[in-house]
Design a protein around this motif. Sequence first.
Motif, short mmCIF file in Angstrom:
data_model
loop_
_atom_site.label_atom_id
_atom_site.label_comp_id
_atom_site.label_asym_id
_atom_site.label_seq_id
_atom_site.Cartn_x
_atom_site.Cartn_y
_atom_site.Cartn_z
N THR A 100 -28.14 86.87 62.65
CA THR A 100 -27.11 87.68 61.98
C THR A 100 -26.33 88.50 63.00
O THR A 100 -25.09 88.56 62.96
N GLN A 101 -27.03 89.12 63.93
CA GLN A 101 -26.37 89.96 64.92
C GLN A 101 -25.57 89.13 65.92
O GLN A 101 -24.51 89.57 66.39
N ARG A 124 -25.62 96.34 63.61
CA ARG A 124 -24.41 95.80 64.24
C ARG A 124 -23.66 96.87 65.01
O ARG A 124 -23.27 96.68 66.17
N ASP A 125 -23.43 98.03 64.36
CA ASP A 125 -22.65 99.09 64.98
C ASP A 125 -23.34 99.64 66.22
O ASP A 125 -22.68 99.99 67.20
N TYR A 183 -17.00 90.02 67.23
CA TYR A 183 -16.60 91.06 68.19
C TYR A 183 -15.77 90.47 69.33
O TYR A 183 -14.68 90.95 69.64
N TYR A 225 -22.32 88.50 64.35
CA TYR A 225 -21.46 89.67 64.49
C TYR A 225 -20.86 89.75 65.89
O TYR A 225 -19.69 90.12 66.06
N TYR A 245 -22.76 97.03 68.91
CA TYR A 245 -21.36 97.12 69.33
C TYR A 245 -21.15 98.29 70.29
O TYR A 245 -20.40 98.18 71.28
N LYS A 280 -28.12 95.72 58.10
CA LYS A 280 -27.58 94.90 59.18
C LYS A 280 -26.30 95.48 59.78
O LYS A 280 -26.02 95.32 60.97
N GLU A 281 -25.50 96.18 58.96
CA GLU A 281 -24.26 96.76 59.46
C GLU A 281 -24.54 97.92 60.41
O GLU A 281 -23.81 98.14 61.38
#
Length: 212
Positions: free
Chosen positions: A19-20, A193-194, A27, A23, A197, A189-190
């Motif tokens: 999943t990551q 993700r952040d 990006y 993402y 990032y 998961k968000e």
Amino acid sequence: MEQGLFITMEGPDGSGKSTQIAYLKEYFDMRGIDTIFTREPGGTPIGEKIRDIILDKANGEMCDMAEALLYAASRSQHVHQLIKPALSEGKIVICDRFIDSSIAYQGYGRQLGDAVRVINELAIEGCMPDITFLMELSPEIGKSRIKLEYQDRLELEKLEFHNRVFDGYQEIAQIYPERFVCVNAGRPKEVVRDEIYHHIDRLLQNRGASCR
């Protein structure tokens, strides 16, 4: 970038690496940065054939050292054919698992010890990641995320094996704190993700990455 950047994603089965990585594709696509996404075992035609052998549930008789050597063989081809050439061209390479997986799964999980590090140091020819994200999640939760019918030969191992793998990852991260970023993968998961990032932003700023 004049010099390439090698990023690896590690963690127990079911920790959300895939999943990551998806993402991360978003990006880098949004920024127009030339990036190669690959995986282990695999990443090359030869490596993918070795992957099929390693993960095939029908190969239950495979001995632990044969497994470790097959991973190293796939990795050697991967480094030689794909990773090193891409880095020499200044590209970013993001790999789903690398040498740390072998040390955790075969060194700790299979209890083969330092022999795994030795054979893999030969395989990688000095090509180590610049940064490694370790997705931290308890093996019990991770295994519960993968439906039984979709589990491969290693995922089907008992919880005791996966606990040794998890402990191995923890020790490896302590040995290489300058390279590892430990991420709590039990959060939404968000949120994960952040956080990733944020680290990538800083890494690219420090390396002076340019869009291609």
